[in-house]
Design a protein around this motif. Structure first.
Motif, PDB file in Angstrom:
ATOM      1  N   UNK A 271      27.212   6.910  53.779  1.00 59.75           N
ATOM      2  CA  UNK A 271      27.692   5.597  53.340  1.00 59.75           C
ATOM      3  C   UNK A 271      26.525   4.689  52.966  1.00 59.75           C
ATOM      4  N   UNK A 272      25.449   4.750  53.726  1.00 66.71           N
ATOM      5  CA  UNK A 272      24.267   3.934  53.434  1.00 66.71           C
ATOM      6  C   UNK A 272      23.651   4.335  52.095  1.00 66.71           C
ATOM      7  N   UNK A 273      23.443   5.629  51.894  1.00 68.54           N
ATOM      8  CA  UNK A 273      22.822   6.117  50.673  1.00 68.54           C
ATOM      9  C   UNK A 273      23.698   5.804  49.448  1.00 68.54           C
ATOM     10  N   UNK A 274      25.008   5.843  49.623  1.00 70.51           N
ATOM     11  CA  UNK A 274      25.902   5.561  48.500  1.00 70.51           C
ATOM     12  C   UNK A 274      26.142   4.059  48.321  1.00 70.51           C
ATOM     13  N   UNK A 275      25.409   3.236  49.046  1.00 65.81           N
ATOM     14  CA  UNK A 275      25.487   1.773  48.999  1.00 65.81           C
ATOM     15  C   UNK A 275      26.903   1.249  49.225  1.00 65.81           C
ATOM     16  N   UNK A 276      27.559   1.764  50.241  1.00 63.92           N
ATOM     17  CA  UNK A 276      28.894   1.312  50.625  1.00 63.92           C
ATOM     18  C   UNK A 276      28.776  -0.086  51.251  1.00 63.92           C
ATOM     19  N   UNK A 277      29.189  -1.114  50.498  1.00 65.83           N
ATOM     20  CA  UNK A 277      29.072  -2.496  50.971  1.00 65.83           C
ATOM     21  C   UNK A 277      29.888  -2.737  52.236  1.00 65.83           C
ATOM     22  N   UNK A 278      30.938  -1.965  52.439  1.00 67.12           N
ATOM     23  CA  UNK A 278      31.761  -2.140  53.643  1.00 67.12           C
ATOM     24  C   UNK A 278      30.963  -1.819  54.902  1.00 67.12           C
ATOM     25  N   UNK A 279      29.983  -0.937  54.790  1.00 66.97           N
ATOM     26  CA  UNK A 279      29.140  -0.611  55.942  1.00 66.97           C
ATOM     27  C   UNK A 279      28.382  -1.853  56.412  1.00 66.97           C
ATOM     28  N   UNK A 280      27.825  -2.606  55.480  1.00 62.93           N
ATOM     29  CA  UNK A 280      27.126  -3.844  55.848  1.00 62.93           C
ATOM     30  C   UNK A 280      28.068  -4.799  56.546  1.00 62.93           C
ATOM     31  N   UNK A 281      29.268  -4.918  56.016  1.00 60.73           N
ATOM     32  CA  UNK A 281      30.236  -5.827  56.615  1.00 60.73           C
ATOM     33  C   UNK A 281      30.587  -5.379  58.037  1.00 60.73           C
ATOM     34  N   UNK A 282      30.743  -4.082  58.250  1.00 63.30           N
ATOM     35  CA  UNK A 282      31.054  -3.568  59.587  1.00 63.30           C
ATOM     36  C   UNK A 282      29.923  -3.876  60.568  1.00 63.30           C
ATOM     37  N   UNK A 283      28.690  -3.780  60.093  1.00 60.94           N
ATOM     38  CA  UNK A 283      27.543  -4.101  60.944  1.00 60.94           C
ATOM     39  C   UNK A 283      27.544  -5.592  61.260  1.00 60.94           C
ATOM     40  N   UNK A 284      27.760  -6.423  60.246  1.00 58.75           N
ATOM     41  CA  UNK A 284      27.733  -7.873  60.455  1.00 58.75           C
ATOM     42  C   UNK A 284      28.885  -8.360  61.324  1.00 58.75           C
ATOM     43  N   UNK A 285      29.982  -7.628  61.361  1.00 52.23           N
ATOM     44  CA  UNK A 285      31.097  -7.993  62.243  1.00 52.23           C
ATOM     45  C   UNK A 285      30.650  -8.053  63.697  1.00 52.23           C
ATOM     46  N   UNK A 286      29.679  -7.211  64.058  1.00 46.05           N
ATOM     47  CA  UNK A 286      29.212  -7.145  65.442  1.00 46.05           C
ATOM     48  C   UNK A 286      27.953  -7.969  65.672  1.00 46.05           C
ATOM     49  N   UNK A 287      27.408  -8.539  64.596  1.00 44.98           N
ATOM     50  CA  UNK A 287      26.147  -9.278  64.698  1.00 44.98           C
ATOM     51  C   UNK A 287      26.383 -10.729  65.118  1.00 44.98           C
ATOM     52  N   UNK A 288      25.303 -11.379  65.510  1.00 45.77           N
ATOM     53  CA  UNK A 288      25.365 -12.780  65.928  1.00 45.77           C
ATOM     54  C   UNK A 288      25.635 -13.687  64.732  1.00 45.77           C
ATOM     55  N   UNK A 289      26.006 -14.918  65.026  1.00 45.65           N
ATOM     56  CA  UNK A 289      26.210 -15.916  63.969  1.00 45.65           C
ATOM     57  C   UNK A 289      24.924 -16.112  63.167  1.00 45.65           C
ATOM     58  N   UNK A 290      23.796 -16.162  63.866  1.00 46.72           N
ATOM     59  CA  UNK A 290      22.514 -16.353  63.189  1.00 46.72           C
ATOM     60  C   UNK A 290      22.223 -15.208  62.226  1.00 46.72           C
ATOM     61  N   UNK A 291      22.498 -13.990  62.655  1.00 45.59           N
ATOM     62  CA  UNK A 291      22.271 -12.832  61.780  1.00 45.59           C
ATOM     63  C   UNK A 291      23.191 -12.870  60.566  1.00 45.59           C
ATOM     64  N   UNK A 292      24.430 -13.289  60.769  1.00 47.55           N
ATOM     65  CA  UNK A 292      25.370 -13.399  59.653  1.00 47.55           C
ATOM     66  C   UNK A 292      24.919 -14.468  58.663  1.00 47.55           C
ATOM     67  N   UNK A 293      24.446 -15.594  59.167  1.00 48.23           N
ATOM     68  CA  UNK A 293      23.965 -16.654  58.280  1.00 48.23           C
ATOM     69  C   UNK A 293      22.746 -16.185  57.496  1.00 48.23           C
ATOM     70  N   UNK A 294      21.815 -15.523  58.158  1.00 44.71           N
ATOM     71  CA  UNK A 294      20.635 -14.992  57.481  1.00 44.71           C
ATOM     72  C   UNK A 294      21.055 -14.014  56.385  1.00 44.71           C
ATOM     73  N   UNK A 295      21.982 -13.097  56.704  1.00 44.17           N
ATOM     74  CA  UNK A 295      22.425 -12.100  55.726  1.00 44.17           C
ATOM     75  C   UNK A 295      23.108 -12.759  54.535  1.00 44.17           C
ATOM     76  N   UNK A 296      23.887 -13.804  54.773  1.00 40.91           N
ATOM     77  CA  UNK A 296      24.574 -14.501  53.683  1.00 40.91           C
ATOM     78  C   UNK A 296      23.564 -15.156  52.746  1.00 40.91           C
ATOM     79  N   UNK A 297      22.593 -15.851  53.314  1.00 41.48           N
ATOM     80  CA  UNK A 297      21.574 -16.508  52.487  1.00 41.48           C
ATOM     81  C   UNK A 297      20.771 -15.475  51.712  1.00 41.48           C
ATOM     82  N   UNK A 298      20.387 -14.414  52.391  1.00 40.18           N
ATOM     83  CA  UNK A 298      19.610 -13.336  51.753  1.00 40.18           C
ATOM     84  C   UNK A 298      20.397 -12.711  50.610  1.00 40.18           C
ATOM     85  N   UNK A 299      21.689 -12.466  50.806  1.00 33.30           N
ATOM     86  CA  UNK A 299      22.521 -11.857  49.759  1.00 33.30           C
ATOM     87  C   UNK A 299      22.642 -12.780  48.547  1.00 33.30           C
TER      88      UNK A 299
END
Length: 160
Positions: A97-125
């Motif tokens: 899934x990572x190699x095929x750039x499955x965007x849902x994988x990132x979302x699944x990871x961020x579901x379990x991440x902290x608010x700060x990590x989610x905010x950082x990922x949103x700004x970065x994206x």
């Protein structure tokens, strides 16, 4: 519980117990496998990723109470896959899934991440998206070579 030692190495004996102590799959059996030696050699040959650990003993045996066989995460995961074919398939699935750039994988990871990590990922994206539009525009207008690099530096400094 899977213990870690003072250097954040993972106890392979605890992994083995968590896998319900499969016969002929103790840490010493895993260590003797040619594939284990291959993974270890690959880690040692990757100084750009593991340079800080290059001269480290990768697999440590500690005797006495609280002892066991300890190793770093990459090798512990290799041992866990050896203990559990189901885990090996899950790891391979995530990798595919990572190699095929499955965007849902990132979302699944961020579901379990902290608010700060989610905010950082949103700004970065958003910044990555802005940069992509900019570089596509440069390409559409025929900017090449050194000029492309100069434009990249200017815009990167402005948006990052």
């Amino acid at each position: 519980m899977i213990r870690r030692d003072g250097e954040d190495r993972i106890c392979l004996n605890d992994l083995w117990r968590a896998a319900v102590q499969p016969m002929n799959k103790e840490p010493s059996d895993w260590r003797a496998l040619p594939s284990t030696k291959g993974v270890l050699n690959a880690l040692i040959q990757s100084p750009e990723k593991f340079g800080g650990l290059r001269d480290t003993v990768w697999i440590i045996g500690k005797g006495g109470k609280g002892g066991g066989t300890f190793t770093y995460q990459h090798l512990a995961l290799d041992d866990a896959e050896y203990l559990s074919p189901e885990l090996a398939l899950k790891v391979k699935d995530v990798f595919i899934r990572y190699v095929s750039t499955d965007a849902k994988l990132s979302d699944e990871v961020l579901e379990r991440a902290s608010s700060e990590s989610n905010e950082w990922a949103a700004i970065r994206a958003l910044r990555r998206s802005q940069r992509r539009r900019y570089t596509d525009c440069l390409q559409d207008h025929g900017v090449k070579g050194k000029d492309y690099g100069i434009c990249q530096i200017v815009i990167t400094a402005a948006i990052w």
